[in-house]
Design an enzyme around this catalytic site. Structure first.
Site, PDB file in Angstrom:
ATOM      1  N   ASP A  59       0.800  -1.134   0.254  1.00  0.00           N
ATOM      2  CA  ASP A  59       0.534  -0.270   0.501  1.00  0.00           C
ATOM      3  C   ASP A  59       0.488   1.210  -0.322  1.00  0.00           C
ATOM      4  OD1 ASP A  59      -2.002   1.783  -0.326  1.00  0.00           O
ATOM      5  OD2 ASP A  59      -3.225   0.609   1.571  1.00  0.00           O
ATOM      6  N   TRP A  60       0.267   2.338  -0.425  1.00  0.00           N
ATOM      7  CA  TRP A  60       0.911   3.689  -0.333  1.00  0.00           C
ATOM      8  C   TRP A  60       1.850   3.765   0.764  1.00  0.00           C
ATOM      9  CZ3 TRP A  60       0.367   1.491  -5.045  1.00  0.00           C
ATOM     10  CH2 TRP A  60       0.296   1.727  -5.627  1.00  0.00           C
TER      11      TRP A  60
END
Ligand code: BGC
Length: 752
Positions: A231-232
């Site tokens: 995930d970012w």
């Protein structure tokens, strides 16, 4: 291809390989033209394409290019329509191909542990089977267009509070049966090319550094063949993440991730072979997608808008329809109240936010469908201004308009800030002004219908005063058109809730432990999530899982099973008949639950194991068939590390909702797995009584003892004695049964 990839990797320098394992820019992987490795674009998802050209962000703050906004997963799930969700996925994939995007970040298969989770609108259900089935179809749809889906957020990402650091403490059985099961089905049936690792920790280990999760379970157990993306900004220990099985770190790390990988390899704490294997996984997907790339294509916006409408039609749930207040007549005076009628909420806030191609407005669509009706609008409450005086004025004006109408439709729901990435809700209440408005209107207007727009369950203190309620969730860009059709009966509602609506927050399963303390949240409710909790505790929810009304009615009959006894290696065929006994064509969602009778393991009262949606014309009857395999009867046995069926009786329950079971059959399943038990002196009499060798001896010793007064009390003697340890047998027999004999008995039992 595989051989060539290996050869290609052998030509790449360590620096190049380490660079490829991180993002090239905010939304792109790094390209290496000299090796023919293209740059790839990743874009959110999940209910449409959010391709950002300039000023990228992962919080949904900046505009993206226009695309079709479909209903969010919370609504889509209420369609219970696998084919429809596949069509939506296909359309999103087509838009991605058109826009030069190669990865769509979604769908999200996280379980709705609490209705408070701010991102529930992006997730399907509280039930892992339903959620996994829908996610699998969404993935298949996207990937049919040569675009990779990224199944997210793997795993146990069930709250937004402290989302980057929260440690979800979950017992193994709950993890397997609830939280991982939702991903397991999606991976096995949907076969995503990428999976996104979540921000949070599970039992102390960050998902992005969790070898057990990313390698042992995802790859080895479930056979995942693609690559794992972070995930970012989730990754802080890049080398450890790589070792655990995280292939691509997104977005950019300004060289930090790359250096960590190179240093670890130079130090010897990470092997270059591990990096090579990971690069191979990334390249395999990249080349597959490149091969499937279609240039110069476009998609038909009108068709996609129609699909968004079709999806919205099946996503909306008719929750109440007293005295058949709905469908509305197209004549007479209709009062429309509430700002959402003119400025609808149709999606949630955050990284999934879409810039819609064409947005329909409920008020306009209502007017369009009923040109002969006298339609008046009153705002009723303000979303921007919470000043009581301003709102009092708006409420009294709405009351006056309602009083003069034949029927009033109030658009109520949650303001945008409530269904939002990065934030959980504090309660399940609508803003109080809306509740006051509904109360006041109901005092003057008997025929009041409430249309709700929200991403997750809300309390409805006014439920007994209104005649009708439509739950429209966050219905996408064509929500208004679909809603107008349903209100006037141009179409028949067919959605059913994919989550329980509780009467109040303190009845929800995780109420005491949501969102946890500091950076830890304990999942103490265990398996009892959603209807599993309400069933077991015996609480009547406001609206149960699987519930939804139609303008027609269906009769269920004739349940048949193809066997009454089966082994856990065999399949069971179940069929029922369902008939439309009303006057309108409609769709019914037939639900099949399984219940284990007298289980010695703690189990929910019933669990969803199959479902089908069927369309029926008036008087039409159809057979609905289901196939159940081992998994339908199994629980996850933590000592076996596997799914296991306990031999015994099971009930097959078929009905309209989790609380409206209409048909039922009992069958027996026999396990083919012999559980190896280890007996010791501390084992009890009950533990060994099923072993023939022990039975005779133990019964003899017991019957030779004095009869206790338990008999006269009517207590079952066997069950009282069953708890006694084997070590006591010597004393009970007053030494007649020697310690040596007992040791030999235990030895022989352990040999079997
Ligand atoms: C979200 C993901 C999203 C990513 C990129 C993160 O903050 O959790 O769901 O795909 O940003 O926008």
């Amino acid at each position: 291809m595989e051989k060539n990839i290996k050869k290609l990797i052998s030509k790449m320098t360590l620096d190049e390989k380490a660079s490829l394992s991180g993002g090239g820019s905010f939304w792109r992987t790094k390209g290496f033209p000299k090796y023919g490795i293209p740059e790839m674009m990743l874009t959110d998802g999940p209910h449409g394409l959010r391709k950002q050209d300039e000023t990228p962000d992962h919080l949904g703050m900046n505009e993206s290019i226009p695309s079709t906004c479909f209903p969010t997963a919370a609504g889509l799930a209420c369609s219970w329509n696998r084919g429809l969700i596949k069509e939506v996925g296909t359309a999103i994939g087509e838009e991605a191909q058109t826009e030069g995007v190669q990865f769509v970040l979604g769908p999200g298969a996280n379980i709705k542990r609490s209705p408070l989770c701010g991102r529930n609108f992006e997730y399907y259900s509280e039930d892992p089977y339903l959620s996994s089935q829908l996610a699998a179809n969404h993935i298949q749809g996207i990937q049919s267009q040569g675009i990779s889906a990224s199944l997210k957020h793997f795993a146990v990402n069930n709250q937004e509070t402290n989302r980057f650091n929260i440690d979800a403490v979950v017992d193994e059985r709950t993890l397997r049966e609830i939280y991982l099961a939702s991903f397991e089905g999606a991976v096995i049936e949907g076969r995503p090319w990428t999976v996104m690792a979540a921000y949070n920790k599970i039992n102390g280990v960050f998902c992005s550094q969790n070898k057990r999760l990313l390698t042992d379970i995802l790859r080895k157990e479930w056979g995942f063949k693609g690559f794992v993306v972070s995930d970012w900004f989730a990754v802080s220990e890049r080398d450890k993440a790589l070792e655990a099985g995280l292939d691509l770190e997104m977005p950019i790390s300004a060289g930090v991730g790359k250096s960590k990988i190179i240093d670890a390899i130079k130090k010897g704490s990470l092997s270059e072979t591990t990096l090579d294997a990971s690069i191979e996984r990334i390249l395999r997907v990249i080349f597959k997608i490149s091969d499937l790339k279609r240039n110069g294509i476009s998609y038909n916006k009108k068709n996609h808008h129609s699909l968004a409408k079709k999806a919205a039609l099946e996503s909306m749930v008719l929750l109440k329809n007293e005295d058949k207040v709905l469908p509305l007549s197209k004549k007479g005076k209709i009062a429309i109240i509430g700002p959402f009628a003119k400025k609808p909420r149709y999606q949630g806030a955050g990284s999934s936010r879409i810039n819609p191609n064409q947005l329909d407005i409920p008020f306009d669509q209502i007017k369009k469908l009923a040109p002969d009706a006298e339609i008046t609008y009153s705002q009723g409450y303000s979303l921007e201004n919470s000043d009581q005086e301003v709102n009092d004025g708006l409420i009294s004006e709405a009351v006056e308009v309602s009083q003069k109408s034949d029927v009033t439709v109030i658009f109520a729901g949650l303001p945008e800030m409530y269904d939002m990435e990065g934030r959980d809700r504090k309660d399940l209440k609508l803003p109080s002004l809306q509740n006051t408005l509904i109360d006041q209107v109901c005092k003057v207007q008997k025929k009041t219908v409430v249309v709700l727009t929200n991403g997750s369950a809300v309390e409805m203190p006014w439920i007994n005063d209104v005649k009708g309620v439509f739950e429209s969730y966050l219905g996408g860009e064509a929500m208004a058109d679909a809603l107008a059709d349903l209100l006037f009966g141009e179409n028949n509602p067919s959605g059913k809730l994919a989550e329980t609506f509780p009467k109040q927050l303190n009845q929800t399963p995780s109420f005491i432990n949501f969102p946890g303390e500091k950076d830890k949240v304990e999942y103490r409710e265990g398996l009892f999530v959603g209807y599993r909790h309400y069933d077991k505790i015996g609480i009547e929810p406001l609206f149960p899982f699987g519930y939804g009304l139609s303008y027609t009615d269906f009769k269920y009959s004739n349940i048949q099973v193809d066997k009454r006894k089966l082994l856990d290696t065999q399949e069971l065929q179940v069929s029922i008949k369902v008939k439309n006994i009303g006057k309108r064509t409609g769709k019914e969602i037939v639900q099949l639950y399984v219940k284990e009778n007298n289980s010695s393991v703690i189990r929910p009262l019933k669990e969803l194991k199959a479902f089908k949606k069927v369309e029926l014309e008036p008087d039409e009857e159809k057979s609905v068939r289901f196939t159940l395999g081992k998994r339908a009867f199994a629980y996850y046995d933590v000592s076996l590390h596997d799914w296991h069926v306990k031999s015994g009786k099971f009930e097959i329950l078929v009905g309209k909702s989790s609380r409206d079971i209409l048909l039922n059959e009992t069958i027996s399943v026999e396990s083919t797995v012999k559980l190896k038990k280890k007996y010791t002196l501390d084992s009890t009499i009950a533990d060994v009584m099923h072993e023939p060798a022990a039975q005779a001896i133990v019964s003899m010793i017991i019957s030779s003892t004095e009869r206790s007064n338990t008999d006269s009390l009517g207590i079952d003697r066997e069950s009282v004695l069953g708890g006694i340890k084997l070590s006591s047998l010597v004393a009970i027999s007053q030494g007649k049964y020697t310690q040596m004999k007992l040791n030999n008995l235990i030895k022989s039992l352990n040999k079997n």
